[in-house]
Design a protein around this motif. Sequence first.
Motif, PDB file in Angstrom:
ATOM      1  N   ARG A  81     -26.213 -60.861  -9.537  1.00 37.95           N
ATOM      2  CA  ARG A  81     -26.085 -59.708  -8.631  1.00 37.95           C
ATOM      3  C   ARG A  81     -26.296 -58.397  -9.398  1.00 37.95           C
ATOM      4  O   ARG A  81     -27.078 -57.542  -8.983  1.00 37.95           O
ATOM      5  CB  ARG A  81     -24.711 -59.706  -7.966  1.00 37.95           C
ATOM      6  N   ASP A  82     -25.618 -58.244 -10.518  1.00 44.32           N
ATOM      7  CA  ASP A  82     -25.695 -56.993 -11.270  1.00 44.32           C
ATOM      8  C   ASP A  82     -27.082 -56.739 -11.840  1.00 44.32           C
ATOM      9  O   ASP A  82     -27.617 -55.638 -11.730  1.00 44.32           O
ATOM     10  CB  ASP A  82     -24.658 -56.987 -12.400  1.00 44.32           C
ATOM     11  N   ARG A  83     -27.679 -57.749 -12.443  1.00 42.83           N
ATOM     12  CA  ARG A  83     -28.984 -57.550 -13.080  1.00 42.83           C
ATOM     13  C   ARG A  83     -30.092 -57.304 -12.063  1.00 42.83           C
ATOM     14  O   ARG A  83     -30.948 -56.451 -12.268  1.00 42.83           O
ATOM     15  CB  ARG A  83     -29.321 -58.738 -13.974  1.00 42.83           C
ATOM     16  N   VAL A  84     -30.078 -58.040 -10.947  1.00 39.85           N
ATOM     17  CA  VAL A  84     -31.121 -57.835  -9.933  1.00 39.85           C
ATOM     18  C   VAL A  84     -30.899 -56.500  -9.224  1.00 39.85           C
ATOM     19  O   VAL A  84     -31.864 -55.771  -8.956  1.00 39.85           O
ATOM     20  CB  VAL A  84     -31.183 -59.013  -8.940  1.00 39.85           C
ATOM     21  N   THR A  85     -29.654 -56.129  -8.954  1.00 42.61           N
ATOM     22  CA  THR A  85     -29.378 -54.840  -8.314  1.00 42.61           C
ATOM     23  C   THR A  85     -29.908 -53.692  -9.172  1.00 42.61           C
ATOM     24  O   THR A  85     -30.512 -52.748  -8.653  1.00 42.61           O
ATOM     25  CB  THR A  85     -27.866 -54.676  -8.050  1.00 42.61           C
ATOM     26  N   LYS A  86     -29.724 -53.762 -10.482  1.00 45.07           N
ATOM     27  CA  LYS A  86     -30.233 -52.719 -11.382  1.00 45.07           C
ATOM     28  C   LYS A  86     -31.757 -52.658 -11.368  1.00 45.07           C
ATOM     29  O   LYS A  86     -32.334 -51.607 -11.636  1.00 45.07           O
ATOM     30  CB  LYS A  86     -29.739 -52.960 -12.805  1.00 45.07           C
ATOM     31  N   ALA A  87     -32.404 -53.760 -11.044  1.00 45.33           N
ATOM     32  CA  ALA A  87     -33.877 -53.812 -11.044  1.00 45.33           C
ATOM     33  C   ALA A  87     -34.492 -53.371  -9.720  1.00 45.33           C
ATOM     34  O   ALA A  87     -35.713 -53.251  -9.628  1.00 45.33           O
ATOM     35  CB  ALA A  87     -34.340 -55.234 -11.384  1.00 45.33           C
ATOM     36  N   LEU A  88     -33.682 -53.088  -8.715  1.00 51.04           N
ATOM     37  CA  LEU A  88     -34.223 -52.737  -7.400  1.00 51.04           C
ATOM     38  C   LEU A  88     -35.082 -51.478  -7.437  1.00 51.04           C
ATOM     39  O   LEU A  88     -36.012 -51.338  -6.651  1.00 51.04           O
ATOM     40  CB  LEU A  88     -33.104 -52.561  -6.364  1.00 51.04           C
ATOM     41  N   ASP A  89     -34.794 -50.562  -8.346  1.00 48.98           N
ATOM     42  CA  ASP A  89     -35.544 -49.307  -8.405  1.00 48.98           C
ATOM     43  C   ASP A  89     -36.880 -49.441  -9.131  1.00 48.98           C
ATOM     44  O   ASP A  89     -37.628 -48.472  -9.220  1.00 48.98           O
ATOM     45  CB  ASP A  89     -34.709 -48.227  -9.101  1.00 48.98           C
ATOM     46  N   LEU A  90     -37.192 -50.621  -9.652  1.00 46.46           N
ATOM     47  CA  LEU A  90     -38.443 -50.802 -10.385  1.00 46.46           C
ATOM     48  C   LEU A  90     -39.658 -50.830  -9.474  1.00 46.46           C
ATOM     49  O   LEU A  90     -40.783 -50.615  -9.931  1.00 46.46           O
ATOM     50  CB  LEU A  90     -38.395 -52.067 -11.238  1.00 46.46           C
ATOM     51  N   SER A  91     -39.453 -51.134  -8.202  1.00 44.61           N
ATOM     52  CA  SER A  91     -40.549 -51.072  -7.231  1.00 44.61           C
ATOM     53  C   SER A  91     -39.999 -50.442  -5.958  1.00 44.61           C
ATOM     54  O   SER A  91     -38.921 -50.790  -5.507  1.00 44.61           O
ATOM     55  CB  SER A  91     -41.117 -52.466  -6.947  1.00 44.61           C
ATOM     56  N   LEU A  92     -40.705 -49.473  -5.445  1.00 43.17           N
ATOM     57  CA  LEU A  92     -40.255 -48.785  -4.240  1.00 43.17           C
ATOM     58  C   LEU A  92     -41.333 -48.846  -3.177  1.00 43.17           C
ATOM     59  O   LEU A  92     -42.454 -48.420  -3.430  1.00 43.17           O
ATOM     60  CB  LEU A  92     -39.901 -47.329  -4.560  1.00 43.17           C
ATOM     61  N   PRO A  93     -41.027 -49.371  -1.993  1.00 45.44           N
ATOM     62  CA  PRO A  93     -39.766 -50.009  -1.671  1.00 45.44           C
ATOM     63  C   PRO A  93     -39.593 -51.279  -2.495  1.00 45.44           C
ATOM     64  O   PRO A  93     -40.575 -51.848  -2.979  1.00 45.44           O
ATOM     65  CB  PRO A  93     -39.896 -50.333  -0.175  1.00 45.44           C
ATOM     66  N   PRO A  94     -38.359 -51.729  -2.653  1.00 48.12           N
ATOM     67  CA  PRO A  94     -38.154 -52.900  -3.500  1.00 48.12           C
ATOM     68  C   PRO A  94     -38.805 -54.153  -2.926  1.00 48.12           C
ATOM     69  O   PRO A  94     -38.673 -54.437  -1.738  1.00 48.12           O
ATOM     70  CB  PRO A  94     -36.630 -53.055  -3.561  1.00 48.12           C
ATOM     71  N   MET A  95     -39.535 -54.841  -3.779  1.00 53.41           N
ATOM     72  CA  MET A  95     -40.131 -56.134  -3.427  1.00 53.41           C
ATOM     73  C   MET A  95     -39.632 -57.118  -4.473  1.00 53.41           C
ATOM     74  O   MET A  95     -40.067 -57.081  -5.624  1.00 53.41           O
ATOM     75  CB  MET A  95     -41.642 -56.031  -3.421  1.00 53.41           C
ATOM     76  N   ILE A  96     -38.712 -57.959  -4.042  1.00 43.67           N
ATOM     77  CA  ILE A  96     -37.991 -58.823  -4.966  1.00 43.67           C
ATOM     78  C   ILE A  96     -38.300 -60.280  -4.656  1.00 43.67           C
ATOM     79  O   ILE A  96     -38.300 -60.695  -3.494  1.00 43.67           O
ATOM     80  CB  ILE A  96     -36.459 -58.603  -4.850  1.00 43.67           C
ATOM     81  N   ILE A  97     -38.540 -61.045  -5.719  1.00 43.88           N
ATOM     82  CA  ILE A  97     -38.708 -62.493  -5.589  1.00 43.88           C
ATOM     83  C   ILE A  97     -37.635 -63.147  -6.451  1.00 43.88           C
ATOM     84  O   ILE A  97     -37.523 -62.841  -7.643  1.00 43.88           O
ATOM     85  CB  ILE A  97     -40.103 -62.941  -6.052  1.00 43.88           C
ATOM     86  N   ILE A  98     -36.846 -63.998  -5.831  1.00 44.84           N
ATOM     87  CA  ILE A  98     -35.860 -64.794  -6.558  1.00 44.84           C
ATOM     88  C   ILE A  98     -36.456 -66.192  -6.679  1.00 44.84           C
ATOM     89  O   ILE A  98     -36.542 -66.920  -5.693  1.00 44.84           O
ATOM     90  CB  ILE A  98     -34.502 -64.856  -5.825  1.00 44.84           C
ATOM     91  N   ASP A  99     -36.907 -66.533  -7.879  1.00 46.50           N
ATOM     92  CA  ASP A  99     -37.527 -67.836  -8.107  1.00 46.50           C
ATOM     93  C   ASP A  99     -36.458 -68.819  -8.555  1.00 46.50           C
ATOM     94  O   ASP A  99     -35.853 -68.668  -9.618  1.00 46.50           O
ATOM     95  CB  ASP A  99     -38.627 -67.725  -9.158  1.00 46.50           C
ATOM     96  N   MET A 100     -36.228 -69.835  -7.728  1.00 49.25           N
ATOM     97  CA  MET A 100     -35.179 -70.813  -7.989  1.00 49.25           C
ATOM     98  C   MET A 100     -35.741 -72.185  -8.367  1.00 49.25           C
ATOM     99  O   MET A 100     -35.041 -73.188  -8.284  1.00 49.25           O
ATOM    100  CB  MET A 100     -34.257 -70.905  -6.764  1.00 49.25           C
ATOM    101  N   GLN A 101     -36.983 -72.224  -8.798  1.00 48.82           N
ATOM    102  CA  GLN A 101     -37.640 -73.480  -9.163  1.00 48.82           C
ATOM    103  C   GLN A 101     -36.818 -74.285 -10.173  1.00 48.82           C
ATOM    104  O   GLN A 101     -36.744 -75.498 -10.088  1.00 48.82           O
ATOM    105  CB  GLN A 101     -39.032 -73.185  -9.731  1.00 48.82           C
TER     106      GLN A 101
END
Length: 128
Positions: free
Chosen positions: A35-55
């Motif tokens: 939660r903490d690490r991904v939340t801090k990364a939200l500002d790296l792309s605006l609007p945020p485009m996040i992929i959580i890869d659970m492979q």
Amino acid sequence: MTAEQALSISLGLQGPCVIARLTGEFDFGSAAEVRDRVTKALDLSLPPMIIIDMQAVSVCDSSGLSVLVYLHKAVTASGGRLLVSGLNGRCKHLFAITALDRFFEIRPTAELAIAELSESGHSPPFVG
């Protein structure tokens, strides 16, 4: 007693997407860090485009699911999109029995998710 497989998180940018690749057990012991690490990364792309890869996730429990729901709400509140990729085995079953497979946008691979977000978010439409 067997040793637990600690979760590792690899964060990176590919095109307009932030990719969080998770490996190991996504459970109570690792949920806050994700939660903490991904939340801090939200500002790296605006609007945020996040992929959580659970492979490479071997176990996901309710704590992991709760973090994914939290991240989804944070991303969509900012006008972005969050995709989950690579669900397999027990994780795929968990998403199905909790009906979260209807809540999240799920793609078979991170590569397909990246292509979709790259196309929809920052590329001009194709004119033939």
